[in-house]
Write a protein that holds these residues in place. Sequence first.
Motif, mmCIF file in Angstrom:
data_model
loop_
_atom_site.group_PDB
_atom_site.id
_atom_site.type_symbol
_atom_site.label_atom_id
_atom_site.label_comp_id
_atom_site.label_asym_id
_atom_site.label_seq_id
_atom_site.Cartn_x
_atom_site.Cartn_y
_atom_site.Cartn_z
ATOM 1 N N PHE A 96 3.285 -4.997 -1.635
ATOM 2 C CA PHE A 96 4.004 -5.133 -0.373
ATOM 3 C C PHE A 96 5.130 -6.161 -0.506
ATOM 4 C CE2 PHE A 96 4.294 -7.759 3.536
ATOM 5 C CZ PHE A 96 4.954 -6.850 4.348
ATOM 6 N N LEU A 97 4.810 -7.331 -1.046
ATOM 7 C CA LEU A 97 5.805 -8.402 -1.157
ATOM 8 C C LEU A 97 6.958 -8.055 -2.092
ATOM 9 C CD1 LEU A 97 3.479 -11.545 -1.297
ATOM 10 C CD2 LEU A 97 4.902 -10.769 0.623
ATOM 11 N N THR A 98 6.685 -7.242 -3.105
ATOM 12 C CA THR A 98 7.722 -6.874 -4.074
ATOM 13 C C THR A 98 8.414 -5.553 -3.737
ATOM 14 O OG1 THR A 98 6.104 -5.788 -5.518
ATOM 15 C CG2 THR A 98 6.588 -8.135 -5.956
ATOM 16 N N GLY A 99 8.040 -4.937 -2.612
ATOM 17 C CA GLY A 99 8.676 -3.692 -2.196
ATOM 18 C C GLY A 99 8.208 -2.466 -2.965
ATOM 19 N N GLN A 100 7.093 -2.552 -3.650
ATOM 20 C CA GLN A 100 6.595 -1.438 -4.453
ATOM 21 C C GLN A 100 5.572 -0.565 -3.738
ATOM 22 O OE1 GLN A 100 7.682 -0.693 -7.721
ATOM 23 N NE2 GLN A 100 9.247 -2.071 -6.940
ATOM 24 N N LEU A 101 5.100 -0.990 -2.562
ATOM 25 C CA LEU A 101 4.002 -0.277 -1.918
ATOM 26 C C LEU A 101 4.381 1.144 -1.523
ATOM 27 C CD1 LEU A 101 1.076 -0.472 -1.098
ATOM 28 C CD2 LEU A 101 1.833 -1.198 1.154
ATOM 29 N N ASP A 102 5.526 1.332 -0.902
ATOM 30 C CA ASP A 102 5.937 2.685 -0.500
ATOM 31 C C ASP A 102 6.021 3.619 -1.704
ATOM 32 O OD1 ASP A 102 6.025 2.069 2.183
ATOM 33 O OD2 ASP A 102 8.172 1.641 2.174
ATOM 34 N N LYS A 103 6.537 3.109 -2.803
ATOM 35 C CA LYS A 103 6.641 3.901 -4.036
ATOM 36 C C LYS A 103 5.250 4.326 -4.519
ATOM 37 C CE LYS A 103 7.923 3.212 -8.835
ATOM 38 N NZ LYS A 103 8.438 2.230 -9.801
ATOM 39 N N LYS A 104 4.293 3.414 -4.471
ATOM 40 C CA LYS A 104 2.945 3.735 -4.927
ATOM 41 C C LYS A 104 2.225 4.677 -3.974
ATOM 42 C CE LYS A 104 2.430 -0.124 -8.002
ATOM 43 N NZ LYS A 104 1.637 -1.269 -8.434
#
Length: 111
Positions: A96-104
């Motif tokens: 979430f903090l690194t902006g990777q959650l949506d991608k995953k």
Amino acid sequence: MAKPKKLNSFKAFYPYYLSEHLHPICRGLHYAGSTFVILVALYAITSNQYMYFWLLPFIGYGFAWVGHFFIEKNRPATFTYPFYSFLGDWVMFKDFLTGQLDKKLKLHNLD
């Protein structure tokens, strides 16, 4: 996502973990709990008041379990996979903090 029979690695577990955290409010409660855990731990260390470490499980799990029981209406993965679930919470927070959650979420068709 249906509950898998047995997950033997964190790599196999994490997509299942994400599927149990689809509601943004549930995830937000997890992030709030994780943030408070970090803040209380830092306070305990910097103030030499180590008794506050006793609060950390109640803070972290308290926020998370409210999200599961009242928002997602599912059983926390902690009860079946305690270590993977603990790790999953911190990985999801990092994602979430690194902006990777949506991608995953999209990678695992959970969006």
